[in-house]
Design a protein around this motif. Structure first.
Motif, PDB file in Angstrom:
ATOM      1  N   LYS A  31       6.323  11.186   4.285  1.00 30.96           N
ATOM      2  CA  LYS A  31       6.234   9.609   3.940  1.00 30.96           C
ATOM      3  C   LYS A  31       6.382   9.477   2.464  1.00 30.96           C
ATOM      4  N   LEU A  32       6.006  10.468   1.499  1.00 33.40           N
ATOM      5  CA  LEU A  32       6.076  10.661   0.205  1.00 33.40           C
ATOM      6  C   LEU A  32       7.495  10.274  -0.151  1.00 33.40           C
ATOM      7  N   PHE A  85       0.823   5.666  -4.623  1.00 31.13           N
ATOM      8  CA  PHE A  85       0.778   4.779  -3.307  1.00 31.13           C
ATOM      9  C   PHE A  85       0.745   5.340  -2.003  1.00 31.13           C
ATOM     10  N   SER A  86       1.504   6.371  -1.937  1.00 32.01           N
ATOM     11  CA  SER A  86       1.687   7.322  -0.780  1.00 32.01           C
ATOM     12  C   SER A  86       0.401   8.405  -0.825  1.00 32.01           C
ATOM     13  N   GLU A  87       0.162   8.968  -1.791  1.00 31.74           N
ATOM     14  CA  GLU A  87      -0.679  10.053  -1.838  1.00 31.74           C
ATOM     15  C   GLU A  87      -2.290   9.573  -1.474  1.00 31.74           C
ATOM     16  N   LYS A  88      -2.371   8.234  -2.001  1.00 29.86           N
ATOM     17  CA  LYS A  88      -3.750   7.727  -2.052  1.00 29.86           C
ATOM     18  C   LYS A  88      -4.104   7.209  -0.578  1.00 29.86           C
ATOM     19  N   CYS A 137      -2.540   4.260   0.626  1.00 34.40           N
ATOM     20  CA  CYS A 137      -2.092   3.085   0.554  1.00 34.40           C
ATOM     21  C   CYS A 137      -0.905   2.670   1.699  1.00 34.40           C
ATOM     22  N   LEU A 138       0.069   3.614   1.828  1.00 28.67           N
ATOM     23  CA  LEU A 138       1.113   3.425   2.695  1.00 28.67           C
ATOM     24  C   LEU A 138       0.780   3.451   4.108  1.00 28.67           C
ATOM     25  N   GLY A 139      -0.447   3.994   4.563  1.00 25.62           N
ATOM     26  CA  GLY A 139      -0.886   3.989   5.777  1.00 25.62           C
ATOM     27  C   GLY A 139      -1.135   2.453   6.289  1.00 25.62           C
ATOM     28  N   GLY A 174       2.781   1.221   7.039  1.00 25.15           N
ATOM     29  CA  GLY A 174       2.100   0.788   7.955  1.00 25.15           C
ATOM     30  C   GLY A 174       2.040  -0.756   8.078  1.00 25.15           C
ATOM     31  N   VAL A 175       1.310  -1.326   8.913  1.00 25.95           N
ATOM     32  CA  VAL A 175       1.349  -2.676   9.394  1.00 25.95           C
ATOM     33  C   VAL A 175      -0.070  -3.312   9.244  1.00 25.95           C
ATOM     34  N   ALA A 176      -1.215  -2.687   9.080  1.00 25.89           N
ATOM     35  CA  ALA A 176      -2.655  -3.218   8.883  1.00 25.89           C
ATOM     36  C   ALA A 176      -2.672  -4.334   7.801  1.00 25.89           C
ATOM     37  N   GLY A 177      -2.051  -3.989   6.949  1.00 27.19           N
ATOM     38  CA  GLY A 177      -2.046  -4.783   5.488  1.00 27.19           C
ATOM     39  C   GLY A 177      -0.678  -5.474   5.510  1.00 27.19           C
TER      40      GLY A 177
END
Length: 406
Positions: free
Chosen positions: A2-3, A44-47, A49-51, A60-63
């Motif tokens: 993903k990163l 953004f990816s490592e923390k 946020c991308l999930g 992701g689509v939750a946010g």
């Protein structure tokens, strides 16, 4: 994996360009500029946020989707949005049995810079519109494309390889002055570029020139761009002198546009700039990317907050229910005038985020509603908090301590 995807998304959308705080006395904004947006994309990816959040369909689509310019606002307003939604985000992390990510101030600056940068990207160029512009602006008088057009200027087929309008912008800047002389001799009106014109022209050139090779330029670094702003002598005209006067315009108020809009403005105002600077300082593609990024991020720096309004925000949001300031406040949270990590706006924002979980629990215990910040309120609040640190005798609730009353 993903990163790699999110880094690629940033490079692609940036390359195609779809993709109180004030200046110091010498006009420098170094301490106020964000970190590198590319570093922010990695965080953004490592923390994690991308999930929950996607950027141009990746994630992701939750946010909410963050690649549509919804965060095109000053730094502290973005911080306010993050704060407003922090409890919901914290609960999502809890449901996934993962810890809410923690940040250091430089990391928070880079993350917010990345989120802000997403709002700078323009829609992709339109080849049909570009073809019309190519005719209307009489580019074909001097330039040929696929064997058709003039021979006064260089062929434009080679620009079909470039995925970023930055390359076309570099050509217009570096050769703009001699081009103006030739256009005047040929009685060709000097064209102006508005909105997405440069991206549209490049889309037309790319569609006509053919070929599949694509050359990209890295996202610009605003801090490097600030150094170039001085090295290329831009600061001689656009920075106030000892009397507070400028030869050129105030770019913080004039450049309320996207990255490609800044590129167009540089071309449109070329003749006025040439008259002042004499020799035009050449720019390489990477330098142009850095310089335009710096100019864009001037909008990122918040307008000066107002300490008086901030005191009202402090009262209305009931910050004093937990925190102590001189003259008033609770003792649940730390005393804000003595906390070591609350000396700059980014430090304040970082600490607010890092302690979201504990603050929410305490507020529930104290029956205090989670405060929501509107535009400008976060800047006012932080200005007030920082002013109180400098003047600890100022009461938090606007009342004089009892010992000073007559």
């Amino acid at each position: 994996m993903k990163l790699k995807v999110i880094l690629l998304v940033l490079v692609l959308v940036t390359s195609s360009l779809k993709a109180g705080l004030a200046f110091s006395a010498d006009g420098s904004s170094s301490l106020l500029l964000p970190g590198n947006p590319l570093e922010g994309s990695r965080l953004f990816s490592e923390k994690g946020c991308l999930g929950c959040h996607s950027v141009y369909g990746v994630g992701g689509v939750a946010g909410p989707e963050l690649g549509q310019g919804i965060l095109k606002r000053p730094l502290l307003d973005i911080a306010g949005v993050m704060w407003n939604h922090a409890p919901g985000m914290a609960h999502l992390f809890q449901e996934r049995r993962t810890a809410l990510p923690q940040f250091k101030p430089p990391e928070m600056a880079s993350l917010i810079s990345y989120l802000y940068y997403l709002g700078s990207l323009d829609p992709p160029g339109d080849a049909a519109t570009g073809a019309r512009l190519f005719r209307e602006k009489q580019c074909e008088t001097c330039h040929s494309l696929s064997g058709r057009g003039g021979k006064v200027g260089p062929k434009l087929d080679s620009y079909g390889r470039y995925a970023s309008p930055i390359y076309l912008t570099v050509g217009l800047w570096n050769h703009g002055k001699p081009m103006a002389v030739i256009m005047e001799a040929l009685h060709v009106p000097r064209p102006t570029f508005e909105k997405n014109d440069i991206a549209d022209l490049l889309a037309y050139i790319r569609s006509t020139a053919g070929g599949t090779e694509r050359i990209y330029v890295r996202p610009g670094n605003p801090q490097t761009g600030e150094k170039l702003f001085a090295q290329k002598r831009c600061a001689q005209c656009h920075t106030p002198d000892a009397q507070g006067m400028r030869i050129g315009s105030d770019l913080r108020t004039k450049l309320k546009v996207s990255l490609i809009g800044i590129a167009g403005a540089m071309w449109n105002h070329g003749p006025k700039m040439w008259a002042q600077m004499g020799a035009v300082p050449p720019l390489a593609p990477e330098e142009m990317s850095d310089l335009i990024s710096y100019l864009y991020f001037l909008q990122f720096i918040d307008p000066s907050g107002d300490a008086k309004r901030g005191r009202v925000v402090y009262q209305e949001k009931k910050c004093g229910s937990c925190h102590t300031l001189p003259g008033a406040g609770g003792t649940v949270g730390p005393e804000l005038t003595k906390a070591e990590k609350l000396k700059t706006p980014v430090e304040v924002v970082t600490e607010m985020w890092n302690h979201v979980g504990s603050m929410e629990r305490k507020m529930l215990e104290e029956s205090v509603e989670w405060p929501v910040f509107k535009g400008g309120e976060m800047a006012d609040l932080i200005t007030y908090l920082l002013s109180v640190r400098k003047e600890p005798s100022v009461p938090a609730e606007g009342k004089k301590p009892e010992r000073n009353q007559k």
